[in-house]
Write an enzyme that holds these catalytic residues in place. Structure first.
Site, short mmCIF file in Angstrom:
data_model
loop_
_atom_site.label_atom_id
_atom_site.label_comp_id
_atom_site.label_asym_id
_atom_site.label_seq_id
_atom_site.Cartn_x
_atom_site.Cartn_y
_atom_site.Cartn_z
N THR A 81 83.28 -19.81 26.20
CA THR A 81 83.68 -21.20 26.35
C THR A 81 84.03 -21.50 27.80
OG1 THR A 81 84.93 -22.97 25.30
CG2 THR A 81 86.18 -21.08 26.03
N LYS B 276 88.34 -27.74 21.22
CA LYS B 276 89.17 -26.70 21.84
C LYS B 276 90.33 -27.27 22.64
CE LYS B 276 85.00 -24.01 22.20
NZ LYS B 276 83.99 -23.48 23.10
N GLY C 138 94.34 -26.40 26.01
CA GLY C 138 92.97 -25.99 25.74
C GLY C 138 92.93 -24.48 25.63
N SER D 222 84.30 -18.16 29.86
CA SER D 222 83.12 -17.55 30.49
C SER D 222 82.56 -18.39 31.63
CB SER D 222 82.04 -17.31 29.45
OG SER D 222 81.69 -18.52 28.81
N ALA E 126 78.17 -25.71 32.10
CA ALA E 126 77.23 -25.73 30.96
C ALA E 126 75.79 -25.52 31.41
CB ALA E 126 77.37 -27.04 30.21
N CYS F 202 76.21 -21.34 32.40
CA CYS F 202 76.77 -20.36 31.46
C CYS F 202 76.19 -20.54 30.07
CB CYS F 202 78.29 -20.52 31.42
SG CYS F 202 79.10 -19.45 30.23
N THR G 223 78.50 -21.89 27.19
CA THR G 223 79.10 -23.20 27.37
C THR G 223 78.03 -24.26 27.10
OG1 THR G 223 80.56 -22.30 29.09
CG2 THR G 223 80.29 -24.69 29.05
#
Length: 177
Positions: free
Chosen positions: A6, A38, A50, A129, A162, A165, A168
């Protein structure tokens, strides 16, 4: 502690704090769900937290954090320190694999199971991550795109993470204090 799967980022800018996370949950190398929430409002909306890591573990920690907030009159830093102490020393909690970012109207904290309660430099915190991608983007945006709001900076930072990764995704939840 290195948590993957995440990205959560919080940024304080121009009197506002925004915190956001992606929505992807993975089981190993497989996407299990793409719209996990989250980010949670705590203490009647005065604190937003979070999490990254195991979802069940994170919910346990969020519940404990909310109890600490209540016990310490909403004092976020004191509640975070007491949670970190319990997390590090309690036989059950010690096994939980998660990290948290907590944001109040004036501060951002990173809380970990190793007993850390950190106030991040530059009023930017990132975990998960994609944390280093999001943090790098946030630092650049804060330095060079000062016209953006804290919320816009969080959205752009999460987008960078995003795009890079694999743990994500682009389903973001963002809250602003």
């Amino acid at each position: 502690m290195s948590i993957k799967s995440t990205t959560v980022v919080a940024i304080a800018h121009n009197g506002k704090i925004a915190i956001g996370a992606d929505g992807q949950a993975t089981m190993g190398a497989t996407v299990a769900k793409n719209n996990v929430r989250k980010i949670r409002k705590l203490n009647e909306g005065r604190v937003v937290a979070g999490f990254a890591g195991s979802t069940a573990d994170a919910f346990t920690l969020l519940e404990r954090f909310e109890e600490k907030l209540s016990a310490y009159g909403g004092n976020m830093k004191r509640a975070a320190i007491e949670l970190a102490k319990d997390w590090r020393t309690d036989r059950f909690l010690r096994r939980l694999e998660a990290m948290m970012i907590a944001a109040g109207k004036d501060e951002i904290l990173i809380i970990s199971g190793t007993g850390d309660v950190l106030e991040p430099d530059n009023q930017i915190a990132a975990i998960g991550s994609g944390a280093m991608y999001a943090q790098s983007a946030a630092l650049a945006l804060k330095k060079h795109a000062t016209h953006l709001s804290a919320e816009e900076m969080v959205r752009e930072s999460l987008t960078v993470a995003a795009d890079i990764c694999i743990y994500t995704n682009h389903n973001f939840i963002i809250e602003v204090l």
